[in-house]
Design a protein around this motif. Structure first.
Motif, PDB file in Angstrom:
ATOM      1  N   UNK A  49      82.270   8.875  19.597  1.00 47.70           N
ATOM      2  CA  UNK A  49      81.850   9.119  20.820  1.00 47.70           C
ATOM      3  C   UNK A  49      81.164  10.479  20.883  1.00 47.70           C
ATOM      4  N   UNK A  50      80.118  10.929  20.975  1.00 45.53           N
ATOM      5  CA  UNK A  50      79.132  12.783  21.407  1.00 45.53           C
ATOM      6  C   UNK A  50      79.446  12.260  22.294  1.00 45.53           C
ATOM      7  N   UNK A  51      78.926  11.739  24.322  1.00 42.41           N
ATOM      8  CA  UNK A  51      78.757  11.337  25.020  1.00 42.41           C
ATOM      9  C   UNK A  51      80.361  11.680  26.042  1.00 42.41           C
ATOM     10  N   UNK A  52      81.052  11.217  24.941  1.00 43.44           N
ATOM     11  CA  UNK A  52      82.371  11.437  25.783  1.00 43.44           C
ATOM     12  C   UNK A  52      83.676  12.260  25.831  1.00 43.44           C
ATOM     13  N   UNK A  53      84.788  12.373  26.330  1.00 38.03           N
ATOM     14  CA  UNK A  53      85.403  13.513  25.934  1.00 38.03           C
ATOM     15  C   UNK A  53      86.613  12.808  25.001  1.00 38.03           C
ATOM     16  N   UNK A  54      87.056  12.976  23.571  1.00 36.43           N
ATOM     17  CA  UNK A  54      87.948  12.606  23.004  1.00 36.43           C
ATOM     18  C   UNK A  54      89.332  13.147  22.669  1.00 36.43           C
ATOM     19  N   UNK A 105      93.666   2.875   7.048  1.00 37.12           N
ATOM     20  CA  UNK A 105      92.037   3.223   6.422  1.00 37.12           C
ATOM     21  C   UNK A 105      91.630   5.014   6.155  1.00 37.12           C
ATOM     22  N   UNK A 106      91.783   5.365   5.298  1.00 39.27           N
ATOM     23  CA  UNK A 106      91.808   6.401   4.864  1.00 39.27           C
ATOM     24  C   UNK A 106      91.006   6.840   3.776  1.00 39.27           C
ATOM     25  N   UNK A 107      90.918   5.898   2.705  1.00 40.90           N
ATOM     26  CA  UNK A 107      89.467   6.955   2.089  1.00 40.90           C
ATOM     27  C   UNK A 107      88.784   6.376   2.317  1.00 40.90           C
ATOM     28  N   UNK A 162      87.014   5.215   5.815  1.00 37.73           N
ATOM     29  CA  UNK A 162      86.712   6.011   6.971  1.00 37.73           C
ATOM     30  C   UNK A 162      85.207   5.091   7.637  1.00 37.73           C
ATOM     31  N   UNK A 163      84.028   4.585   6.266  1.00 42.87           N
ATOM     32  CA  UNK A 163      82.561   4.126   6.299  1.00 42.87           C
ATOM     33  C   UNK A 163      83.019   3.187   7.029  1.00 42.87           C
ATOM     34  N   UNK A 164      83.875   2.493   6.294  1.00 47.28           N
ATOM     35  CA  UNK A 164      83.812   0.615   7.204  1.00 47.28           C
ATOM     36  C   UNK A 164      83.951   1.474   8.281  1.00 47.28           C
ATOM     37  N   UNK A 165      84.877   2.165   8.773  1.00 50.51           N
ATOM     38  CA  UNK A 165      86.068   1.939  10.621  1.00 50.51           C
ATOM     39  C   UNK A 165      84.499   2.619  10.910  1.00 50.51           C
ATOM     40  N   UNK A 166      83.897   3.198  10.452  1.00 48.97           N
ATOM     41  CA  UNK A 166      82.836   4.666  11.630  1.00 48.97           C
ATOM     42  C   UNK A 166      82.053   3.376  12.215  1.00 48.97           C
ATOM     43  N   UNK A 167      81.088   2.754  11.311  1.00 52.47           N
ATOM     44  CA  UNK A 167      80.187   1.498  10.791  1.00 52.47           C
ATOM     45  C   UNK A 167      80.736   0.870  12.263  1.00 52.47           C
ATOM     46  N   UNK A 168      82.578   0.272  12.070  1.00 50.81           N
ATOM     47  CA  UNK A 168      82.481  -0.802  12.681  1.00 50.81           C
ATOM     48  C   UNK A 168      82.649  -0.406  14.106  1.00 50.81           C
TER      49      UNK A 168
END
Length: 201
Positions: A25-30, A182-184, A188-194
């Motif tokens: 979320x590069x344009x948002x505050x996290x 989700x931790x491997x 995490x790659x799947x989560x990021x793409x999701x």
């Protein structure tokens, strides 16, 4: 438009896990929420107060919530000013999970009602108060939501998550071989793409 992303961890998690989501979320505050509640009635009060305080000055709020953090969010924030939510392995039927744990522990409903609290050999304490609260306070959630689920989730069945996703009209993504946590690197790659394009709902 100023957007805040609130990350809510699962059991045993920490608020600093929110760091992982900053590049998604590069344009948002996290911001990670370091909640203390260990039951839904305490969570309701804590989550509502936190959201009101944290979201002041923002035009919209996104929620990223894990496991029991997603359950506490749904119990607490159903009428709040959240624009959209991303749920990872959410606990969507707490009554069923508690009843399953009672079965695993060989505890009857009458026994739990009489004893109030029963410790199990798998590290969870069964609570009559908790079960009663869950039954009396069903989830009411109408906020636009996407759900990520692992096919090897050992706490929530595919049938349960599919039924819930249909009920709240949430797109459901299932990772084959994914776990509740989700931790491997692969998970995490799947989560990021999701999460992908956050505008696509």
């Amino acid at each position: 438009m100023k957007t805040l992303v609130i990350y809510i961890h699962g059991k045993g998690g920490i608020a600093s896990e929110a760091e992982h989501y900053k590049f998604l979320f590069p344009n948002f505050e996290v911001m990670g929420f370091d909640y203390k509640a260990e039951n839904p009635w305490d969570a309701k009060d804590e989550f509502i107060k936190y959201l009101e305080s944290a979201s002041a000055g923002y035009d919209q709020v996104y929620l990223v919530a894990n496991s029991i953090g997603a359950y506490y969010s749904m119990i607490s924030l159903g009428s709040s000013r959240i624009t959209k939510a991303f749920f990872i392995s959410p606990m969507v039927d707490m009554e069923k999970l508690i009843c399953d744990m009672m079965m695993w522990a060989g505890v009857s409903e009458n026994e739990l009602r009489e004893k109030k609290n029963i410790a199990t050999n798998f590290g969870e304490t069964l609570s009559w108060e908790y079960l009663s609260y869950v039954r009396e306070n069903p989830i009411r959630w109408t906020i636009p939501t996407r759900i990520l689920y692992g096919s090897k989730d050992n706490l929530v069945s595919l049938e349960t998550i599919t039924e819930f996703a249909g009920k709240i009209h949430a797109p459901l993504t299932v990772m084959e071989g994914g776990e509740h946590w989700f931790h491997t690197d692969e998970q995490m790659k799947f989560l990021d793409e999701w999460i992908g394009n956050v505008e696509q709902f």
